[in-house]
Design an enzyme around this catalytic site. Structure first.
Site, PDB file in Angstrom:
ATOM      1  N   CYS A  65     -23.191  89.059 -53.140  1.00 40.00           N
ATOM      2  CA  CYS A  65     -22.069  89.037 -54.398  1.00 40.00           C
ATOM      3  C   CYS A  65     -21.878  89.920 -54.774  1.00 40.00           C
ATOM      4  O   CYS A  65     -20.954  90.019 -55.571  1.00 40.00           O
ATOM      5  CB  CYS A  65     -21.286  87.764 -54.764  1.00 40.00           C
ATOM      6  SG  CYS A  65     -23.201  87.696 -56.156  1.00 40.00           S
ATOM      7  N   HIS A 102     -24.590  86.294 -73.008  1.00 42.84           N
ATOM      8  CA  HIS A 102     -24.274  85.574 -71.936  1.00 42.84           C
ATOM      9  C   HIS A 102     -24.657  86.635 -70.543  1.00 42.84           C
ATOM     10  O   HIS A 102     -25.091  87.657 -71.358  1.00 42.84           O
ATOM     11  CB  HIS A 102     -22.836  86.747 -71.995  1.00 42.84           C
ATOM     12  CG  HIS A 102     -21.089  86.573 -70.667  1.00 42.84           C
ATOM     13  ND1 HIS A 102     -21.247  85.354 -70.167  1.00 42.84           N
ATOM     14  CD2 HIS A 102     -21.212  87.914 -69.765  1.00 42.84           C
ATOM     15  CE1 HIS A 102     -20.601  85.844 -68.403  1.00 42.84           C
ATOM     16  NE2 HIS A 102     -21.304  86.859 -68.497  1.00 42.84           N
ATOM     17  N   HIS A 105     -22.355  83.623 -64.970  1.00 40.72           N
ATOM     18  CA  HIS A 105     -22.484  82.816 -64.247  1.00 40.72           C
ATOM     19  C   HIS A 105     -22.775  81.728 -62.759  1.00 40.72           C
ATOM     20  O   HIS A 105     -23.585  82.690 -62.325  1.00 40.72           O
ATOM     21  CB  HIS A 105     -20.426  83.033 -63.787  1.00 40.72           C
ATOM     22  CG  HIS A 105     -19.565  83.268 -64.829  1.00 40.72           C
ATOM     23  ND1 HIS A 105     -19.291  84.424 -64.819  1.00 40.72           N
ATOM     24  CD2 HIS A 105     -18.696  82.099 -65.612  1.00 40.72           C
ATOM     25  CE1 HIS A 105     -18.689  84.356 -65.509  1.00 40.72           C
ATOM     26  NE2 HIS A 105     -18.354  83.583 -66.302  1.00 40.72           N
ATOM     27  N   ASP A 109     -23.292  77.108 -54.505  1.00 39.37           N
ATOM     28  CA  ASP A 109     -23.464  77.419 -53.285  1.00 39.37           C
ATOM     29  C   ASP A 109     -24.069  78.223 -52.901  1.00 39.37           C
ATOM     30  O   ASP A 109     -24.302  78.734 -51.728  1.00 39.37           O
ATOM     31  CB  ASP A 109     -21.628  78.901 -53.089  1.00 39.37           C
ATOM     32  CG  ASP A 109     -21.576  79.849 -54.101  1.00 39.37           C
ATOM     33  OD1 ASP A 109     -22.627  80.237 -54.605  1.00 39.37           O
ATOM     34  OD2 ASP A 109     -20.933  80.209 -53.936  1.00 39.37           O
ATOM     35  N   ARG A 117     -26.705  79.081 -57.363  1.00 40.27           N
ATOM     36  CA  ARG A 117     -26.517  80.795 -57.641  1.00 40.27           C
ATOM     37  C   ARG A 117     -26.423  81.495 -58.391  1.00 40.27           C
ATOM     38  O   ARG A 117     -24.956  81.271 -59.125  1.00 40.27           O
ATOM     39  CB  ARG A 117     -25.356  80.910 -56.506  1.00 40.27           C
ATOM     40  CG  ARG A 117     -25.054  82.433 -56.724  1.00 40.27           C
ATOM     41  CD  ARG A 117     -24.165  83.550 -55.463  1.00 40.27           C
ATOM     42  NE  ARG A 117     -22.962  82.857 -55.494  1.00 40.27           N
ATOM     43  CZ  ARG A 117     -22.255  83.278 -55.782  1.00 40.27           C
ATOM     44  NH1 ARG A 117     -21.928  84.033 -56.706  1.00 40.27           N
ATOM     45  NH2 ARG A 117     -20.626  82.517 -55.768  1.00 40.27           N
TER      46      ARG A 117
END
Length: 134
Positions: A65, A102, A105, A109, A117
């Site tokens: 990703c 932060h 996310h 999956d 993940r």
């Protein structure tokens, strides 16, 4: 876990501009640019703002990703989850359980055993190598 409460001005003085943007302003680094993306060393990943232990390298995997990905936090309360409706989509934001910075996310999956993940920003993390795996 005891929370860290600082003003945004205090965070701004302690963090680099990139860290402040990611951790305090919910920013995101560009994919494939984070310095920890391809890190294969054994160790712990901590919050760049407060040092809270977040992930261990045994849970890191190459998700393709563009951001460092993990299938589980080091402890259940190491992170917190929040609904994120920004950018016209619904996602689950992951923040530090101690300073509420932060991190990225989480998506459903990922690989076994959790199927999750945790897609994290390198700029929100610090890596500490560990020489002994015991």
């Amino acid at each position: 876990m005891e929370k860290i409460n600082k003003t945004e001005e205090e965070w701004k003085q302690e963090l680099t501009p990139e860290q402040f943007h990611i951790l305090r302003q919910k920013g995101t680094e560009r994919p494939w640019t984070g310095e920890l993306l391809n890190n294969k060393d054994y160790g712990k990943y901590t919050c760049a703002a407060c040092g809270n232990e977040l992930f261990i390298s045994d849970t890191k995997f190459d998700s393709g990703c563009g951001w460092p990905s993990f299938f589980a936090p080091i402890e259940k309360n190491a992170v917190e989850y929040h609904m994120d409706k920004s950018f016209g989509m619904i996602r689950t934001e992951v923040t530090c359980g101690k300073c509420e910075g932060h991190l990225g996310h989480v998506f459903h999956d990922g690989p076994p055993p959790t199927g999750e993940r945790f897609c994290m920003n390198s700029g929100a993390l610090k890596f500490t190598p560990i020489s002994d795996r015991s």
